[in-house]
Enzyme design. Structure first.
Site, short mmCIF file in Angstrom:
data_model
loop_
_atom_site.label_atom_id
_atom_site.label_comp_id
_atom_site.label_asym_id
_atom_site.label_seq_id
_atom_site.Cartn_x
_atom_site.Cartn_y
_atom_site.Cartn_z
N GLY A 26 0.74 -1.00 0.16
CA GLY A 26 -0.02 -0.13 0.21
C GLY A 26 0.96 1.33 -0.20
O GLY A 26 1.90 1.33 -0.56
N HIS A 108 5.24 1.41 12.55
CA HIS A 108 4.39 2.26 13.66
C HIS A 108 4.44 1.22 14.81
O HIS A 108 4.12 0.19 14.43
CB HIS A 108 3.02 2.32 13.16
N GLU A 195 -2.32 12.67 16.05
CA GLU A 195 -3.47 12.63 14.98
C GLU A 195 -4.75 12.91 15.72
O GLU A 195 -5.79 13.50 15.07
CB GLU A 195 -3.28 11.34 14.30
N SER A 252 -1.65 40.36 9.00
CA SER A 252 -1.77 41.71 9.51
C SER A 252 -1.84 41.88 10.83
O SER A 252 -1.90 40.98 11.59
CB SER A 252 -3.03 42.31 9.01
P1 NAD Z 1 -2.21 0.77 3.40
O1 NAD Z 1 -3.63 0.64 3.78
O2 NAD Z 1 -1.73 1.68 2.37
O3 NAD Z 1 -1.62 -0.66 2.90
C1 NAD Z 1 -2.53 -1.67 2.66
C2 NAD Z 1 -1.63 -2.94 2.11
O4 NAD Z 1 -1.60 -4.17 2.96
C3 NAD Z 1 -2.09 -3.05 0.88
O5 NAD Z 1 -1.21 -4.01 0.02
C4 NAD Z 1 -3.20 -4.47 1.11
O6 NAD Z 1 -3.30 -5.46 0.00
C5 NAD Z 1 -2.57 -4.94 2.29
N1 NAD Z 1 -3.45 -5.78 3.05
C6 NAD Z 1 -4.81 -5.24 3.65
N2 NAD Z 1 -5.40 -6.09 4.19
C7 NAD Z 1 -4.60 -7.20 4.03
C8 NAD Z 1 -4.67 -8.69 4.68
N3 NAD Z 1 -5.75 -9.15 5.33
N4 NAD Z 1 -3.68 -9.61 4.38
C9 NAD Z 1 -2.53 -9.12 3.83
N5 NAD Z 1 -2.24 -7.87 3.06
C10 NAD Z 1 -3.44 -7.20 3.32
O7 NAD Z 1 -1.29 0.76 4.77
P2 NAD Z 1 -0.25 1.95 5.02
O8 NAD Z 1 -0.94 3.16 5.27
O9 NAD Z 1 1.02 1.68 4.20
O10 NAD Z 1 0.27 1.43 6.48
C11 NAD Z 1 1.25 0.45 6.69
C12 NAD Z 1 1.97 0.64 8.09
O11 NAD Z 1 2.62 1.91 7.89
C13 NAD Z 1 0.74 0.93 9.31
O12 NAD Z 1 1.67 0.23 10.40
C14 NAD Z 1 0.91 2.37 9.26
O13 NAD Z 1 0.64 2.86 10.75
C15 NAD Z 1 2.34 2.75 9.10
N6 NAD Z 1 2.66 3.97 8.52
C16 NAD Z 1 1.66 4.52 7.46
C17 NAD Z 1 2.31 5.75 7.06
C18 NAD Z 1 1.57 6.27 5.71
O14 NAD Z 1 1.90 7.16 4.97
N7 NAD Z 1 0.38 5.88 5.23
C19 NAD Z 1 3.03 6.59 7.62
C20 NAD Z 1 3.92 6.09 8.58
C21 NAD Z 1 3.81 4.66 8.96
MG MG Z 2 1.60 9.79 12.35
#
Ligand code: NAD
Ligand code: MG
Length: 332
Positions: A26, A108, A195, A252
């Site tokens: 993702g 995270h 957040e 301002s």
């Molecule tokens: P996301 O929602 O963008 O990614 C989801 C991914 O997980 C997809 O590839 C999906 O196919 C897969 N997925 C979903 N359900 C699944 C399942 N049941 N089995 C296998 N794969 C599955 O996630 P994200 O936002 O990239 O977050 C991932 C981690 O990174 C989290 O721990 C989040 O807290 C952390 N994080 C995210 C960001 C961000 O930019 N979004 C920033 C910092 C940290």
């Molecule tokens: Mg954050």
């Protein structure tokens, strides 16, 4: 001041001959996988059999397999699936296939800190949490710029968990900007607090309430939108660039006087008490338990809140006004 690590403090050679398994493709997953690959690392992407991301990852030239297989093949396993699905995927596909001495990584701290995932004692557990959305981070990497990150070591069985973790951070471009050392506890609790109180919850509640107050008093919603939402970005950009002081220099004197004299009346000690309460809920696990239960029960309340929020007048007005400003690249 916490330790901060840069490119010269991290050694990519530590990853030589190792396989990095990226679980999920993702926002963060695609970015980590592609950045590591561009930095010459051997990467495998782990996805479930029916994942729509499989094709995307393959087309980007990445090797894709089931989560089980990727875990078995990898020396480093980075878990980049949504926090609420991590416990199930970990239990079913990762834990049974984890080799001893693997470095199990997260972006995270939620799952580890609240013990939704409890790894065995024979693996390293660490974190690299980039402080930017994945798509932006990938664009910046391509332009040769890194984004800062937090790193933490929860469990060091091999004695080189920190070296491996810093090498990983370098591989995705973060040591280029600076990597701050912290703990899973501090990263998780401050991330949730930020957040809830400012970045997502605080800011949307503040904008919504101000918008409603103007509309209720008979002002056109279009004006209310511009004053309370649209201009927010301009102000935040100034704060981001030079702090409150630079923003106040740029507006301002009337705006500045209103800021000092009226701001603290709006965000008053009641709000401080509310913030302390949200912090206590985070620290004692109340929020985490509530959110995990919500997921276990099928997310009915969550989806209802999402629907209600989407039906607010500010969304319709915003959609219309943004259409008149194609230069700002509106998203529907
Ligand atoms: P996301 O929602 O963008 O990614 C989801 C991914 O997980 C997809 O590839 C999906 O196919 C897969 N997925 C979903 N359900 C699944 C399942 N049941 N089995 C296998 N794969 C599955 O996630 P994200 O936002 O990239 O977050 C991932 C981690 O990174 C989290 O721990 C989040 O807290 C952390 N994080 C995210 C960001 C961000 O930019 N979004 C920033 C910092 C940290
Ligand atoms: Mg954050």
């Amino acid at each position: 001041m916490p330790n901060v690590y840069y490119d010269q403090d991290a050694d990519l050679d530590i990853l030589q001959g190792k396989t990095v398994g990226i679980i999920g493709y993702g926002s963060q997953g695609h970015c980590h996988a592609l950045n590591l690959k561009d930095n010459g690392q051997k990467v495998m992407v782990g996805l479930h059999a029916t994942s729509r991301s499989r094709e995307n990852a393959r087309q980007a030239g990445l090797e894709v397999a089931d989560v089980d297989e990727v875990t078995r093949e990898s020396d480093i396993v980075m878990v980049l699936i949504p926090d609420h699905v991590q416990p199930t995927v970990y239990r079913e596909s990762i834990q049974p296939n984890l080799k001893p001495d693997t470095t199990l990584m997260f972006a995270h701290g939620f799952s580890i800190h609240y013990k939704a995932v409890v790894p065995p004692a024979n693996v390293n557990v660490s974190m690299v949490a980039p402080k930017a959305p994945g798509h932006r981070m990938r664009e910046m990497f391509v332009d040769g710029i890194g984004v800062p990150a937090l790193m933490a070591i929860q469990q060091d069985t091999t004695g080189d968990a920190k070296g491996v973790t810093l090498a990983y951070a370098k591989g995705i471009g973060c040591t280029n900007a600076g990597v701050l050392e912290t703990t899973f506890k501090d990263e998780t609790e401050t991330d949730l607090f930020g957040e809830q109180n400012v970045l997502c919850g605080g800011v949307t509640s503040l904008i919504r309430m101000a918008f409603e107050t103007l509309v209720e008093a008979g002002y056109p919603p279009e004006l209310a939108y511009f004053e309370c939402l649209h201009e927010m970005k301009l102000i935040v950009d100034l704060i981001f660039q030079g702090g409150f002081k630079y923003m106040r220099y740029s507006v301002s004197d009337t705006a500045e006087y209103g800021d000092y004299s009226r701001g603290p009346r709006v965000i008053d000690d009641h709000v401080r008490e509310n913030m302390r309460r949200t912090l206590r809920d985070i620290q004692d696990g109340t929020f985490a338990r509530e959110w995990m239960a919500e997921n276990d029960e099928g997310r009915k309340r969550f989806l209802q809140m999402r629907e209600e929020a989407n039906e607010h007048q500010i969304e319709d007005i915003g959609k219309e006004l943004r259409r008149m400003m194609p230069w700002m690249n509106p998203v529907e």
